[in-house]
Design an enzyme around this catalytic site. Sequence first.
Site, PDB file in Angstrom:
ATOM      1  N   LYS A 222       0.788  -1.124   0.121  1.00  5.07           N
ATOM      2  CA  LYS A 222      -0.083  -0.107  -0.074  1.00  5.07           C
ATOM      3  C   LYS A 222       0.621   1.355   0.193  1.00  5.07           C
ATOM      4  O   LYS A 222       2.094   1.050   0.243  1.00  5.07           O
ATOM      5  CB  LYS A 222      -0.963  -0.182   1.095  1.00  5.07           C
ATOM      6  N   ARG A 256      -3.956 -10.225   4.929  1.00  2.00           N
ATOM      7  CA  ARG A 256      -4.513 -10.251   3.666  1.00  2.00           C
ATOM      8  C   ARG A 256      -3.303  -9.990   2.685  1.00  2.00           C
ATOM      9  O   ARG A 256      -2.820  -8.321   2.788  1.00  2.00           O
ATOM     10  CB  ARG A 256      -5.768  -9.344   3.302  1.00  2.00           C
TER      11      ARG A 256
END
Length: 277
Positions: A222, A256
């Site tokens: 991210k 995840r």
Amino acid sequence: MSLMRFGDKSLDLSLPHIMGILNVTPDSFSDGGLYSNIDRALMHVDSMIEDGATIVDVGGESTRPGAALVGLSEEIDRVIPVIEAIKSRFDVVVSVDTSQAVVMTEAASVGAGLINDVRALEKSGAMIAAADAKLPVCLMHMQGAPMNMQDNPVYDSVVDEVVGYLETRAQACIDSGILSENIILDPGIGFGKSKEHNFQLLNQLRTLVNKKWPVLIGASRKTLIGDVLNRPVNERLFGTLGVHASAMERGASIFRVHDVKSHADVLTMMYRIKQES
């Protein structure tokens, strides 16, 4: 033992579990378009399971910052055949990454074992569909919507607001007939949060863990990592491992990720060291 039943399988959430990401979308920020073909998707699932994934998260709508909405029929066409194919070939928990009630119902009917909703079952009919499916649900916090969530996220106290929101949504689930033991919480790293907000949530993750529901963390590749390390998306593995290792130390149960094998190695070693203490 901390067993949770995911449809036809149970997982012990006192162990770290890796949720491998399978985006069957053309526009996800890291792997858009790679697995929209069902044969390529199944090859990737096979590889992720071999590398240590115990959950495969199938999503048909990109939720990257600025992403456009996907039509319901298109989302169904993307995810339902893939979930059905995975369950017919592999002994793994399949999670459906969706906010749409119809997709939840259809996914449950073909073997999905977990509903993973970035909108925490707030869309019309989602709560009822999830309760009827009788599956575990993962509730995530997001300020705003993917189209605008990173424009200017503002909080008085990000930890208090995120934890309070998730606790309220968990109670709404219980009031709607979803079992408390079927709830997982996700603070939504990168979803309507600045770099500083993300750091505060990660630092104080035990505030959420202490609510006694399992916690999922998804920081894979991210922007937070890119901003800190000045790395492009495809060079954020080590930064991702650092975030997830820190989250495991603070009590997170499910991770995840895009890169399964490296996470399996790191988190397994961390777990074994902790067991010997």
